[in-house]
Design an enzyme around this catalytic site. Sequence first.
Site, short mmCIF file in Angstrom:
data_model
loop_
_atom_site.label_atom_id
_atom_site.label_comp_id
_atom_site.label_asym_id
_atom_site.label_seq_id
_atom_site.Cartn_x
_atom_site.Cartn_y
_atom_site.Cartn_z
CE LYS A 18 -4.18 -1.83 2.17
NZ LYS A 18 -5.11 -1.67 3.29
CG ASP A 75 -11.57 -1.54 6.47
OD1 ASP A 75 -10.64 -2.36 6.39
OD2 ASP A 75 -12.67 -1.83 6.96
CB SER A 76 -10.70 -2.12 0.74
OG SER A 76 -9.44 -2.70 0.95
#
Length: 174
Positions: A18, A75-76
């Site tokens: 990320k 958040d996923s």
Amino acid sequence: MLFVNRMKLIFATHNPGKIYEMRQLVADLDIEVLSAEEAGVTEDVEEDQETFEGNSLKKARFVAEQTGEWSVADDSGICINALDGRPGVHTARWAGPDAADKDLIDYTLDQLKKIPEGKRQASFNTVASIVSPDGEEWIFDGIVQGVVTTQPRGDHRPKLPYDVIFIPDGYDQT
């Protein structure tokens, strides 16, 4: 001599993938992207909220408070229609708290083994939150509709297990 402070953006994650992606996104801007750990925040924030937005905001607020800098968090997860929206906010943990990427892939496909092709619709949901040093907040969300495959396809990237089993609508590859 004039000194210009480069803006710092602390990403509330310990996921190097990320961090790499965020640095690529802002490469042309005068923004220094740091992981939470690089900014001195080693504590993980428990993702115990009932929504993607709640988890995202909780993490961004915590890191902004700890560092006094701009913070971004996300958040996923994948929401599978045939499983009543599961795993949803539990996407990273639904195969167990210490499940590896392969475990998550295998567990998801096992949960869908009786669901035929054509009935495997899902969405991948992401919420990103930005919190300023003075507590202002911005929330962004996105949803990609698609289907879950019956077998993994393509190259697996660490910490992104669902990429090899999710095909976005309008595409024929994961």
